[in-house]
Motif scaffolding. Structure first.
Motif, PDB file in Angstrom:
ATOM      1  N   ALA A 281      22.681 -16.293  14.996  1.00  0.00           N
ATOM      2  CA  ALA A 281      23.121 -16.761  13.543  1.00  0.00           C
ATOM      3  C   ALA A 281      24.579 -16.957  13.897  1.00  0.00           C
ATOM      4  O   ALA A 281      25.506 -16.032  13.948  1.00  0.00           O
TER       5      ALA A 281
ATOM      6  N   ASP B 169      27.351 -17.156  12.183  1.00  0.00           N
ATOM      7  CA  ASP B 169      28.048 -16.996  11.083  1.00  0.00           C
ATOM      8  C   ASP B 169      29.647 -16.995  11.304  1.00  0.00           C
ATOM      9  O   ASP B 169      30.064 -15.815  11.436  1.00  0.00           O
TER      10      ASP B 169
ATOM     11  N   LYS C 121      21.222 -20.505  14.666  1.00  0.00           N
ATOM     12  CA  LYS C 121      21.175 -20.889  13.336  1.00  0.00           C
ATOM     13  C   LYS C 121      22.625 -21.106  12.748  1.00  0.00           C
ATOM     14  O   LYS C 121      23.366 -20.377  12.875  1.00  0.00           O
TER      15      LYS C 121
ATOM     16  N   THR D  31      16.459 -10.582   0.980  1.00  0.00           N
ATOM     17  CA  THR D  31      16.113  -9.057   1.349  1.00  0.00           C
ATOM     18  C   THR D  31      17.473  -8.101   0.650  1.00  0.00           C
ATOM     19  O   THR D  31      17.532  -7.031   0.477  1.00  0.00           O
TER      20      THR D  31
ATOM     21  N   PRO E 270      15.207 -11.688  10.574  1.00  0.00           N
ATOM     22  CA  PRO E 270      16.445 -11.363  10.534  1.00  0.00           C
ATOM     23  C   PRO E 270      16.444  -9.687  10.361  1.00  0.00           C
ATOM     24  O   PRO E 270      15.455  -9.183  10.465  1.00  0.00           O
TER      25      PRO E 270
ATOM     26  N   ARG F 193      18.434  -5.041  15.049  1.00  0.00           N
ATOM     27  CA  ARG F 193      19.375  -4.215  15.558  1.00  0.00           C
ATOM     28  C   ARG F 193      19.055  -3.688  16.936  1.00  0.00           C
ATOM     29  O   ARG F 193      17.799  -3.361  17.314  1.00  0.00           O
TER      30      ARG F 193
ATOM     31  N   GLN G 235      22.557  -4.365   6.422  1.00  0.00           N
ATOM     32  CA  GLN G 235      20.945  -4.698   6.833  1.00  0.00           C
ATOM     33  C   GLN G 235      20.334  -3.261   6.550  1.00  0.00           C
ATOM     34  O   GLN G 235      20.817  -2.506   7.162  1.00  0.00           O
TER      35      GLN G 235
ATOM     36  N   VAL H 229      15.915 -13.147  14.318  1.00  0.00           N
ATOM     37  CA  VAL H 229      17.456 -14.028  14.058  1.00  0.00           C
ATOM     38  C   VAL H 229      18.044 -12.893  14.167  1.00  0.00           C
ATOM     39  O   VAL H 229      18.046 -11.793  13.438  1.00  0.00           O
TER      40      VAL H 229
ATOM     41  N   GLY I   9      22.531 -11.707  14.373  1.00  0.00           N
ATOM     42  CA  GLY I   9      23.873 -12.327  13.955  1.00  0.00           C
ATOM     43  C   GLY I   9      24.632 -11.276  14.647  1.00  0.00           C
ATOM     44  O   GLY I   9      25.071 -11.217  15.937  1.00  0.00           O
ATOM     45  N   ARG I  10      25.382 -10.413  13.897  1.00  0.00           N
ATOM     46  CA  ARG I  10      26.370  -9.658  14.567  1.00  0.00           C
ATOM     47  C   ARG I  10      26.172  -8.586  15.744  1.00  0.00           C
ATOM     48  O   ARG I  10      27.327  -8.661  16.491  1.00  0.00           O
ATOM     49  N   PRO I  11      24.999  -8.281  15.750  1.00  0.00           N
ATOM     50  CA  PRO I  11      24.777  -7.501  17.119  1.00  0.00           C
ATOM     51  C   PRO I  11      25.117  -8.248  18.267  1.00  0.00           C
ATOM     52  O   PRO I  11      25.593  -7.928  19.352  1.00  0.00           O
TER      53      PRO I  11
HETATM   54  O1  C5P Z   1      24.510 -10.209  11.268  1.00  0.00           O
HETATM   55  P1  C5P Z   1      22.887 -10.248  10.996  1.00  0.00           P
HETATM   56  O2  C5P Z   1      22.117  -9.971  12.279  1.00  0.00           O
HETATM   57  O3  C5P Z   1      22.530  -9.197   9.881  1.00  0.00           O
HETATM   58  O4  C5P Z   1      22.759 -11.611  10.621  1.00  0.00           O
HETATM   59  C1  C5P Z   1      21.422 -12.063   9.892  1.00  0.00           C
HETATM   60  C2  C5P Z   1      21.439 -13.747   9.646  1.00  0.00           C
HETATM   61  O5  C5P Z   1      19.951 -13.685   8.821  1.00  0.00           O
HETATM   62  C3  C5P Z   1      22.429 -13.903   8.616  1.00  0.00           C
HETATM   63  O6  C5P Z   1      22.806 -15.354   9.031  1.00  0.00           O
HETATM   64  C4  C5P Z   1      21.840 -13.775   7.347  1.00  0.00           C
HETATM   65  O7  C5P Z   1      22.182 -14.818   6.251  1.00  0.00           O
HETATM   66  C5  C5P Z   1      20.378 -14.211   7.590  1.00  0.00           C
HETATM   67  N1  C5P Z   1      19.532 -13.849   6.710  1.00  0.00           N
HETATM   68  C6  C5P Z   1      19.146 -12.352   6.283  1.00  0.00           C
HETATM   69  N2  C5P Z   1      18.215 -12.116   5.582  1.00  0.00           N
HETATM   70  C7  C5P Z   1      17.449 -12.840   4.888  1.00  0.00           C
HETATM   71  C8  C5P Z   1      17.698 -14.102   5.375  1.00  0.00           C
HETATM   72  C9  C5P Z   1      18.454 -14.656   6.124  1.00  0.00           C
HETATM   73  O8  C5P Z   1      19.971 -11.473   6.999  1.00  0.00           O
HETATM   74  N3  C5P Z   1      16.476 -12.543   4.171  1.00  0.00           N
END
Ligand code: C5P
Length: 243
Positions: free
Chosen positions: A9, A11, A33, A123, A184, A187, A196, A214, A216-218
């Protein structure tokens, strides 16, 4: 979009930071993404830049409007030749069907229609909110609502839904194993203290029947993003072979 590659992701607040980040991976092809934050500031040019580098694109703009508007908007997204897009299931089955039609109409003659997945319940939505704001009767749980939306999505022609990894298996049992579940909330280990809540490791997500991860931050906030990506990718691939 290759299932064995976790979707990163991106972001980031602007294209420069996003491109500096992907360039850390040299010429490795990634699944990435692009969400609203990046797309609203950079527009289609960030899609072209990432495609030029060979990356596969999940354009996560979560469309939700009247059917005609969603249909035209999806046709525009298909013309960008991205690999995956999203739409909100609470927009209704007529809107979801229109989204698929628009995507099909906009796909270039020799191109591949992007995978289209639905957002069921965000979520971030709590069971209380579902009852007090959406007026969903107390006899239905949040999970039942998610599964119901997944059923509607499948009937409307969508390819899958986004869900917590903890719900993936239940969705497949209810809707069918060919229905794609994108998860998503991933972790590296379960000592997580960010926002999350319904999380899993890549290994657990594979056993819960996720199709695409998906993350992102990790990865994006890691001290060494490339190593972190490869560790999570290896964990995922090892578990995919076991299932
Ligand atoms: O940083 P992290 O791993 O939490 O990022 C998850 C990504 O998935 C973010 O871009 C977030 O917007 C997206 N997402 C989510 N939950 C959803 C739909 C999308 O965390 N239900």
């Amino acid at each position: 979009m290759k299932k064995e590659l976790p979707i990163i992701a991106l972001d980031f607040p602007n294209g420069r930071e996003a491109l500096e980040f992907v360039d850390l991976f040299n010429s490795e092809r990634l699944n990435v993404k692009i969400g609203m934050e990046l797309f609203y500031i950079e527009g289609p040019k960030i899609v072209y830049e990432l495609k030029k580098r060979g990356h596969h694109i999940f354009l996560d703009l979560k469309l939700h409007d009247i059917p005609n508007t969603v249909k035209s908007a999806m046709a525009s997204l298909a013309r960008l030749e991205v690999d995956m897009v999203t739409v909100h299931c609470p927009g209704g089955s007529t809107m979801l069907k229109a989204a698929v039609e628009g995507l099909t109409d906009g796909t270039p003659a020799n191109g591949k229609r992007p995978i289209i997945v639905g957002i069921t319940q965000l979520t971030s939505t709590s069971p209380e909110q579902v009852h007090t704001e959406q007026l969903v009767d107390h006899k239905y749980t949040l999970e039942e609502s998610v599964i119901h939306y997944a059923t509607i999505a499948k009937k409307a022609g969508l390819d899958g839904v986004v869900s917590s990894p903890l719900e993936a298996k239940h969705i497949k049992e209810a809707v069918g194993y060919d229905f794609q579940v994108i998860t998503p909330g991933i972790r590296p280990e379960l000592s997580n203290d960010d926002d999350q809540k319904r999380i899993a490791t890549p290994h657990q997500a594979a056993h819960f029947m996720s199709d695409y991860l998906v993350i992102g931050r990790p990865i994006t906030q890691a001290v060494d993003p490339v190593t972190s990506y490869h560790q999570m990718k290896d964990d995922w691939n090892k578990a995919l072979l076991e299932r």
